[in-house]
Design a protein around this motif. Structure first.
Motif, short mmCIF file in Angstrom:
data_model
loop_
_atom_site.label_atom_id
_atom_site.label_comp_id
_atom_site.label_asym_id
_atom_site.label_seq_id
_atom_site.Cartn_x
_atom_site.Cartn_y
_atom_site.Cartn_z
N GLY A 95 6.14 37.42 -27.83
CA GLY A 95 7.10 38.29 -28.69
C GLY A 95 8.44 37.95 -28.01
O GLY A 95 9.45 38.37 -28.74
N ILE A 96 8.57 37.51 -27.21
CA ILE A 96 9.86 37.13 -26.51
C ILE A 96 10.40 35.63 -27.11
O ILE A 96 11.39 35.33 -27.85
CB ILE A 96 10.20 36.79 -24.93
N TRP A 97 9.48 34.51 -27.03
CA TRP A 97 9.55 33.32 -27.48
C TRP A 97 9.73 33.16 -29.04
O TRP A 97 10.18 32.08 -29.41
CB TRP A 97 8.48 32.45 -26.74
N ASP A 98 9.22 34.22 -29.53
CA ASP A 98 9.35 34.11 -31.00
C ASP A 98 10.63 34.08 -31.81
O ASP A 98 11.11 33.46 -32.65
CB ASP A 98 8.67 35.17 -31.74
N VAL A 99 11.66 34.55 -30.95
CA VAL A 99 13.05 34.85 -31.23
C VAL A 99 14.11 34.11 -30.49
O VAL A 99 15.11 34.06 -30.74
CB VAL A 99 13.13 36.27 -31.37
N MET A 100 13.72 33.52 -29.15
CA MET A 100 14.35 32.83 -28.46
C MET A 100 13.80 31.53 -27.78
O MET A 100 12.54 31.65 -27.48
CB MET A 100 14.78 33.71 -27.13
N SER A 101 14.73 30.52 -27.80
CA SER A 101 14.21 29.25 -27.32
C SER A 101 14.31 29.43 -25.76
O SER A 101 14.79 30.14 -24.97
CB SER A 101 15.05 27.97 -27.66
N ASN A 102 13.62 28.39 -25.23
CA ASN A 102 13.90 28.52 -23.64
C ASN A 102 15.16 28.41 -23.30
O ASN A 102 15.55 29.06 -22.25
CB ASN A 102 13.09 26.91 -23.21
N GLU A 103 16.10 27.56 -23.73
CA GLU A 103 17.47 27.44 -23.49
C GLU A 103 18.26 28.78 -23.78
O GLU A 103 18.88 29.26 -22.87
CB GLU A 103 18.17 26.28 -24.27
N ASP A 104 17.95 29.43 -24.67
CA ASP A 104 18.55 30.68 -24.95
C ASP A 104 18.51 31.73 -24.31
O ASP A 104 19.09 32.38 -23.77
CB ASP A 104 18.14 31.06 -26.52
N LEU A 105 16.88 31.62 -23.87
CA LEU A 105 16.37 32.93 -23.05
C LEU A 105 17.32 32.79 -21.63
O LEU A 105 17.72 33.62 -20.94
CB LEU A 105 15.01 32.95 -22.74
N CYS A 106 17.07 31.32 -20.96
CA CYS A 106 17.78 31.21 -19.62
C CYS A 106 19.21 31.48 -19.74
O CYS A 106 19.70 31.76 -18.75
CB CYS A 106 17.23 29.62 -19.26
N ASP A 107 19.77 30.88 -20.68
CA ASP A 107 21.35 30.96 -20.78
C ASP A 107 21.63 32.68 -20.72
O ASP A 107 22.63 33.01 -20.03
CB ASP A 107 21.99 30.57 -22.01
N PHE A 108 20.88 33.34 -21.44
CA PHE A 108 21.09 34.76 -21.45
C PHE A 108 20.82 35.58 -20.49
O PHE A 108 21.76 36.20 -19.60
CB PHE A 108 20.31 35.33 -22.53
N VAL A 109 19.72 35.15 -19.29
CA VAL A 109 19.36 35.74 -18.26
C VAL A 109 20.58 35.24 -17.24
O VAL A 109 21.22 36.15 -16.30
CB VAL A 109 17.92 35.14 -17.80
N LYS A 110 20.94 34.15 -17.38
CA LYS A 110 21.96 33.68 -16.18
C LYS A 110 23.19 34.45 -16.41
O LYS A 110 23.98 35.12 -15.47
CB LYS A 110 22.23 31.89 -16.38
N SER A 111 23.82 34.55 -17.87
CA SER A 111 24.66 35.34 -18.05
C SER A 111 24.60 36.84 -17.66
O SER A 111 25.75 37.46 -16.98
CB SER A 111 25.30 35.31 -19.70
#
Length: 394
Positions: free
Chosen positions: A255-271
């Motif tokens: 449900g998360i990976w359907d709309v965010m790539s690995n890089e997108d999610l990690c960049d968002f979490v870092k921010s």
């Protein structure tokens, strides 16, 4: 394939903890689905000799019901530990160690990897005896993605299409591999078991090629447990920890990976970690962002922060506040211009903001969807009237 609600259920289950040099947070949300079928595990300090400084985290994405996911969240770890300890004892005997010395030593990398695989097969076989699953009243199954952390190693575990990623040196260093029926290796096993892959699904129905449970797909005579249409065998990857470089691990369902790539999610979490050290809040922001990016599934995320995880930055906090203030002022201006012509709905407001070329930088990976809550809050506050009993209230 699952039915949907008229509007999403956005209440969240949240949890956090700290120990063994780690901090973790998790959040889960039913979303648009009629039923919540996800489950999770978060254990700091394993209940086994020589493993009190180990930790275990996992996400289970159930389908066709929640029974298998919930059972695994409570019992998978004990099957893994028991299997690992048996292997450790055997290796200790072969090395000439007495039983007491062998029992107190932490298991070797090979013992852990063997124990994980054996534990998955053992719990899958055991669940066949559970009454609802045995008599066919419950046909549920579940993916499982997890991480077992020793002081020196990461053991990444995956069975299905949930996913784990490691963020190291400010980039995605490692990701588990999704088990999809269209993958050549998975397709070959399915076809060898007499099945087919249609519309990227096992026999045109199941979207994952490995899972726990799903016994309707595990009844081919003459084939072993790992040769069936759907296999309960996990892939296990061990990585040596790099304390000065490792930052965080994210476990999440599709449900998360359907709309965010690995890089997108990690960049968002870092921010987000640079704005808040509240890990429950960070995880909840991930869920809200994915909801507004269009996810229609249950959503669960576990964030494990390592000692070198990003820290709160005054500059990042300031920039985030400036962005929120900018969005509020833009919504206010948009509504003030609309008094004569009728107020736009929230979708129109979001669409207009998405074309704003003067907007400060949005959170990487999250974009405008990550600020939906801020925008919705100011929108609801600024709408200058409500209809109550036919009266216009200013």
């Amino acid at each position: 394939m699952g039915a949907f609600l008229d509007k999403p259920k956005t209440e969240k289950h949240k949890l956090h903890g700290e120990g063994n040099g780690l901090r973790y947070g998790l959040s889960s949300m039913q979303g648009w689905r009629v039923e919540m079928e996800d489950a999770h595990t978060a254990i700091l300090g394993l209940p086994a000799p020589g493993m009190t400084d180990w930790s275990f985290f996992a996400v289970y994405d159930g389908h066709a019901g929640s029974k298998v996911a919930n059972y695994c969240s409570k019992h998978l770890l004990e099957h893994i530990i028991n299997a690992s300890l048996r292997v450790r004892g055997t290796q200790g005997s072969q090395a000439g160690l007495d039983s007491k010395t062998s029992a107190q030593a932490p298991p070797t990398v090979d013992a852990v990897k063997s124990g994980i695989r054996t534990g998955f097969l053992a719990i899958d076989n055991h669940m066949r005896s559970l009454s609802d699953l045995r008599n066919g009243m419950d046909r549920s199954g579940s993916t499982a993605v997890g991480i077992l952390l020793s002081p020196e190693h990461f053991f990444f575990i995956n069975c299905g299409d949930s996913r784990a990623v490691l963020y190291r040196n400010s980039q995605v260093c490692f990701s588990t591999l999704d088990h999809k029926p269209c993958n050549p290796r998975e397709r070959e096993r399915i076809q060898n078991a007499g099945g087919s892959v249609m519309i990227q699904r096992v026999n045109g129905s199941l979207a994952v090629s490995r899972a726990l449970g799903d016994y309707d797909y595990k009844c081919v005579d003459g084939k072993g447990a790992t040769e069936q249409l759907v296999s309960p065998e996990p892939e296990v990857f061990d990585l040596v920890r790099a304390p000065e470089q490792d930052q965080f691990v994210v476990l999440a369902c599709d449900g998360i990976w359907d709309v965010m790539s690995n890089e997108d999610l990690c960049d968002f979490v870092k921010s987000r970690l640079e704005v808040s050290d509240d890990l429950e809040r960070v995880c909840s922001e991930v869920l809200d962002t994915c909801l507004h990016k269009g996810s229609r599934d249950n959503m669960s995320v576990v964030l494990v922060c390592l000692p070198n995880a990003p820290k709160v930055s005054e500059e990042a906090v300031r920039k985030d506040a400036e962005l929120n203030n900018y969005l509020e002022s833009q919504v206010e201006e948009m509504l003030s211009r609309s008094v004569q012509e009728g107020f736009p709905d929230l979708v129109t407001v979001m669409r207009n903001l998405s074309t704003d070329s003067g907007m400060p930088p949005l959170p990487p990976g999250g974009g405008l969807a990550s600020k939906h809550g801020v925008i919705e809050a100011v929108y609801n506050r600024l709408i200058p009237y409500r209809e109550e009993d036919g009266q216009i209230k200013y």
